[in-house]
Design an enzyme around this catalytic site. Structure first.
Site, mmCIF file in Angstrom:
data_model
loop_
_atom_site.group_PDB
_atom_site.id
_atom_site.type_symbol
_atom_site.label_atom_id
_atom_site.label_comp_id
_atom_site.label_asym_id
_atom_site.label_seq_id
_atom_site.Cartn_x
_atom_site.Cartn_y
_atom_site.Cartn_z
ATOM 1 C CB ALA A 24 36.882 51.128 53.995
ATOM 2 C CG MET A 25 36.501 52.849 48.217
ATOM 3 S SD MET A 25 37.115 53.669 46.719
ATOM 4 C CE MET A 25 35.776 53.295 45.560
ATOM 5 N N GLY A 27 33.867 47.838 46.667
ATOM 6 C CA GLY A 27 33.469 47.614 45.281
ATOM 7 C C GLY A 27 31.970 47.673 45.090
ATOM 8 C CB SER A 31 32.270 51.629 49.965
ATOM 9 O OG SER A 31 32.354 50.653 48.937
ATOM 10 C CG LEU A 50 41.237 46.037 53.642
ATOM 11 C CD1 LEU A 50 40.841 45.619 55.059
ATOM 12 C CD2 LEU A 50 42.681 46.483 53.602
ATOM 13 C CB CYS A 117 35.089 41.025 58.916
ATOM 14 S SG CYS A 117 36.006 41.727 57.518
ATOM 15 N N GLY A 141 31.068 52.939 54.099
ATOM 16 C CA GLY A 141 29.727 53.086 53.538
ATOM 17 C C GLY A 141 28.651 52.434 54.382
ATOM 18 C CB CYS A 213 32.131 38.101 51.683
ATOM 19 S SG CYS A 213 33.399 38.020 52.969
#
Length: 368
Positions: A24-25, A27, A31, A50, A117, A141, A213
């Site tokens: 799962a990245m 950015g 991660s 995602l 989340c 991460g 976020c």
């Protein structure tokens, strides 16, 4: 250099080149390093990001899973050499996280959208993606450790206590932990920065994401857009019901708050409670905020506590922890937590997470 950063094999019965890992990245640095590290150790890595919000271009700088961060994740995957996919989850995220965030405030509580989340989007849905792609594990991460002892899987605090994210993962289930892997839990943030530079990642100096976020403005402005009724004027009263002033909307207040009350009084006043039924903010002296007894709902236990079990609990992410005892209640899926010492400003809507030493045994959401 990689010899300095050894990790436990993702699977004990499979060699790295036989193990397919979905990473799962977001950015961010963490991660990205997790993905690059596994790739360089010989694992078959597939990056997945995602898209959670911000397709309209309103993503806040320094957030994750939107805007520039998605491009950063894709660029890392391309530069390292593994495939990367972007999945649009905006509708699910809006319903499960953003709307829940606003609704929680409307109930007079203080939400933690990061937990929701992980609970309702990232782990639940990404684990399904992992299975659909025929992968062996889902890697993130997060700074947390997953330990296996005598056939049992345990969730434990990170080595780097300043970055530990175990509080936000208390809602992870045993079934989810079977597929989840957290390779960064045994390292410090400074180690991860070094690895990012070693792998030549262009995001090696990228700042960590800050705050919530999807909140591009202030909390109150964001919630006011989602729930206009949250900015209706109402009364500020003391603990005896005496009217002391007027507020501009319950969205502007949270339990334990002192600033912004704009009330002249002979002693400091704090928000004690938010009464949503009649749109009142209840204020009082600091001693009215001190309590030992906590009622917790929506329990998730990774290890079922025994009646009267002594634990350490965290009542917010920045809380170092307090000694406490857990008791059952007559109400289904609720527990009573008794602290050894009074604690200031316990906020409904926050999580109460229980630890046995380094191990997360579970937790729930604070009712009162």
């Amino acid at each position: 250099m990689l010899k300095e950063f050894e990790i436990e094999p993702l699977l004990k019965d499979k060699a790295p080149h036989q193990t397919k890992a979905i990473v799962a990245m977001s950015g961010g640095v963490d991660s990205s390093v997790a993905a690059a590290l596994l790739y360089n150790l010989g694992y078959e890595v597939i990056g997945v990001t995602l898209q959670l919000y911000g397709s309209d271009g309103n993503a806040r700088k320094g957030a994750c899973c939107a805007g520039q961060d998605i491009y950063d994740a894709k660029y890392v995957a391309e530069s390292v050499g593994f495939p990367h996919y972007i999945l649009n989850y905006e509708e699910i995220f809006k319903k499960e996280v953003i709307e829940d965030f606003a609704n929680t405030y409307m109930r007079g509580e203080t939400p933690i959208p990061c937990v929701r989340c992980n609970q309702t989007v990232k782990f639940r849905d990404l684990l399904q993606v992992t299975k659909n792609l025929g992968a062996d594990v889902l890697v993130t991460g997060h700074y947390v450790r997953r330990l296996e002892e005598n056939g049992e899987v345990k969730l434990c605090r990170s080595i780097d206590k300043s970055k530990d994210q175990s509080y936000f993962l208390f809602a992870t289930t045993e079934e989810q932990l079977k597929l989840l892997r957290f390779p960064l839990g045994g390292f410090y943030k400074s180690d991860i920065r070094k690895l990012a530079k070693y792998f030549g990642l262009q995001i090696s100096e990228k700042p960590d994401s800050q705050d919530i976020c999807f909140v591009s403005e202030s909390y109150s402005k964001t919630i006011a857009k989602l729930a206009p009724q949250s900015v209706q004027k109402g009364k500020i009263v003391d603990i005896h019901g005496k009217v002391l002033g007027e507020h501009s909307g319950i969205v502007n207040f949270t339990v334990g708050q002192r600033r912004g009350l704009c009330i002249a009084h002979n002693e400091p006043l704090y928000v004690i409670k938010i009464n949503t039924e009649n749109n009142e903010v209840v204020v009082g002296p600091i001693n009215a905020l001190m309590q030992k007894k906590i009622l917790v709902k929506e329990l998730n236990w990774l290890e079922q506590p025994k009646e009267g079990m002594e634990v350490t609990v965290k009542l917010r992410s920045s809380h170092a922890g307090s000694s406490a005892t857990i008791y059952s209640t007559d109400e289904k899926n609720k527990a009573c937590v008794i602290l050894n010492d009074d604690y200031f400003g316990i906020s409904p809507g926050q999580a109460c997470v229980a630890y046995k030493g380094e191990q997360v045994i579970g937790g729930g959401w604070i009712c009162s």
